[in-house]
Design an enzyme around this catalytic site. Sequence first.
Site, mmCIF file in Angstrom:
data_model
loop_
_atom_site.group_PDB
_atom_site.id
_atom_site.type_symbol
_atom_site.label_atom_id
_atom_site.label_comp_id
_atom_site.label_asym_id
_atom_site.label_seq_id
_atom_site.Cartn_x
_atom_site.Cartn_y
_atom_site.Cartn_z
ATOM 1 N N ARG A 32 -10.549 -43.610 21.958
ATOM 2 C CA ARG A 32 -11.649 -42.490 21.607
ATOM 3 C C ARG A 32 -11.109 -41.116 21.329
ATOM 4 O O ARG A 32 -11.055 -40.715 20.023
ATOM 5 C CB ARG A 32 -12.686 -42.330 22.680
ATOM 6 C CG ARG A 32 -14.077 -41.835 22.142
ATOM 7 C CD ARG A 32 -15.119 -41.491 23.033
ATOM 8 N NE ARG A 32 -15.435 -42.705 23.795
ATOM 9 C CZ ARG A 32 -16.180 -42.795 24.834
ATOM 10 N NH1 ARG A 32 -16.805 -41.709 25.276
ATOM 11 N NH2 ARG A 32 -16.735 -44.129 25.567
ATOM 12 N N HIS A 78 -16.726 -49.930 14.084
ATOM 13 C CA HIS A 78 -17.137 -48.941 15.262
ATOM 14 C C HIS A 78 -18.338 -49.130 15.762
ATOM 15 O O HIS A 78 -19.476 -48.418 15.384
ATOM 16 C CB HIS A 78 -16.737 -47.527 14.783
ATOM 17 C CG HIS A 78 -16.574 -46.622 15.603
ATOM 18 N ND1 HIS A 78 -15.406 -46.594 16.353
ATOM 19 C CD2 HIS A 78 -17.214 -45.586 15.991
ATOM 20 C CE1 HIS A 78 -15.619 -45.468 17.101
ATOM 21 N NE2 HIS A 78 -16.345 -44.848 16.977
ATOM 22 N N TYR A 122 -28.265 -37.767 2.322
ATOM 23 C CA TYR A 122 -28.271 -37.006 1.158
ATOM 24 C C TYR A 122 -26.895 -36.565 0.525
ATOM 25 O O TYR A 122 -26.682 -36.390 -0.503
ATOM 26 C CB TYR A 122 -28.628 -35.418 1.475
ATOM 27 C CG TYR A 122 -30.157 -35.604 2.227
ATOM 28 C CD1 TYR A 122 -31.397 -36.080 1.171
ATOM 29 C CD2 TYR A 122 -30.504 -34.922 3.512
ATOM 30 C CE1 TYR A 122 -32.708 -35.908 1.762
ATOM 31 C CE2 TYR A 122 -31.904 -35.102 3.701
ATOM 32 C CZ TYR A 122 -32.862 -35.482 2.825
ATOM 33 O OH TYR A 122 -34.234 -35.748 3.396
#
Length: 746
Positions: A32, A78, A122
């Site tokens: 991680r 993931h 967006y």
Amino acid sequence: MAENREQIIRTEYSEIMQKSYIDYAMSVIIARALPDVRDGLKPVQRRTLYDMHELGIRYDRPYRKCARIVGDTMGKYHPHGDSSIYGALVVMAQDFKYGMPLVDGHGNFGSIEGDGAAAMRYTEARLQKITQQAYLADLDKDVVDFIPNFDATEKEPSVLPVKVPNILINGAEGIAVGMATSIPPHNLGEVIDGVIAYMKNPDITTEEIMEYIPGPDFPTGGIVINKDELVSIYESGNGKIKLRGKVEIEPMKGGKERIVITEIPYTMIGANIGKFLNDVYSLVETKKTSDIVDISNQSSKAGIRIVIELKKGADAQNLCNLLYKKTRLEDTFGVNILAVANGKPETMGLVSVIRHNVQFQYELATRKYTTLLKKEQDKCEIQEGLIKACDVIDLIIEILRGSKNIKQAKKCLITGETEGIKFKSKLSEKTASMLHFSERQATAILEMRLYKLIGLEIEALMAEHEETLKNIARYEEILGSRSVMAKVIIRELKALKKEFAHPRLTVIENGKAAVYKEKEIEAVPVVLLMDRFGYVKTVDNSVYERNKEAADSENKQIVPCMSDGKICLFTDDGQLHLVKVSDIPYGKFRDKGIPVDNISNYDSSTENIVYITALESIMDKKLLFVTEQSMCKLVAGSEFDVSKRTTAATKLQEGDKILYLAVAELETTLVLRSQKNYFLRFATEDIPEKKKGAVGVRGMRLGDGELLTDVWQLNNEKEEIIMIKEKAVHLNRLRIANRDTRGVKK
């Protein structure tokens, strides 16, 4: 029917917790928070880039919605929150955080001033060209191992075949369990030069390699000012890099000047720009400087531009030094080059990072050219079969026409078995029995189209075969010689440098320490006023004189002092707090002032002020200390001229407090009164002078648990009279006795 029985395993709870925590810690460290030294990527970054590659979102194709990329990455590789994936994607697209952005973002991807990116529905993104060419190329050539994803339905690369030391180029930061990494970004061209230098001389030292990689190159530019310390930082992998913003001093109309900040330290990006502006406001509000007229942030897409306008006659360079000392315009970047190497976290220096990368490049090249060689060898085998077949094409056609099925014809081509095949002549059958094509060649012959028999096609096949033989010889040469392989890797690195390198942005030098010279304040007499709520202010002498009656009635402390001096606050617990008069608000008589707690270390909730005076007024005098336990001493006022804001004014016995503190007057007597109304009068000169760290001597001999309640310092000019049980006691008429006696009962 057999019963299902549960098996209970007894074990120590602490052992389970220890094992579970270690497993968790290693998961955070390896999977991680820390990057792999080979590709310089954390798992979330690696998976996002690979997913974009698999989706075909390349640099020369249209952008795709980030929501699609995040969703696909989360579903396939993931299995964590979408915010972590989108956050990683956004950072990889920000040119003010990455030395070489890996993602080409389209839309609002945040700003250098800390504005967040727009929602992923967006924004759009695609891979950068360098990412495609230097990070994801050759994935189809078996250059890295592929491992199952979280649910074993897909395969993902364990590491990306990155051709450059990405861990240096883009840096990294991450907090794991018990460790953290912080690696600054570097210049692509310089890093490639450093790698090439290492490949030519594997025994190169840190100092030698820093001739190619002189230091970090932050995307925000700025100035590194501790050049001489960089060698030890890059040797050990730990240290602090000192950064400054780039400042220009521009002239204005009317002889004024302004300070313009055009580049900021890398550590200032984000919310720290706003904090810097607030820190400059604070310098003005706290009167650290009075030279700043205005500050404005005029930054735009064109770059950083923070403008500080100055008063006429202000020393701009001196003010720059103040900004370096008091704000984040000068900051430190903590370096800790910690990365995962060979499956475990390791702190390494610059040469070690490049060594790991070069080993990885040799591994990639070996696997790549082994795969290419096998492919060319297979192609060569087929080409040789086709060329050989062209020479006996009539016989092959005869075999095909005489065979009952393709299996029989293929067997004849491979083993020369002619049984069951009709031939036109015994000679043909005998010739056919001598055939020995390989299985791959036989398959290619059977799948060959008739147009391949055209003369030009045969010539093209011969030319292609020659090219294949050259490729095989070249690949064998590369795989057979490390020096040849090194030349190939170096050639690729130089090509990447030529196409993608950019000039250095950060200047590296040995900067001078910032020294700020405070303006000398003109010393004028002022009066400090403290009201009963602890609010203080200073006013001009003339203002005090005009309002003397109101000032005396409304304030509990009135102290004449100089504007460049210091005020001494003595508290009952034996502490001295020093306050600069310049830190106390100066203004009109009716101004409210400021709590004394705000400008000193004095805490009104735990201590009480017993005496306030100007430091300059006691420098040539002696202070008289009397405590509740009747300890007395004289201390020279000069002992309180210290640099600390808070210091011990005296030493107290356990449970004792200062009862009386004042300037000791000559030819006076001291009267002490106890709780049981014993009075003792003795000469002030009987009290010895001590250091401020001494306890002192006993004034009155007290009974068990008895304390002093009052102290008077008497002269012959004024008579002191107090009332006890409606009886007047004339203090001046008390008999003068010796110190350290019981006194008289009243």
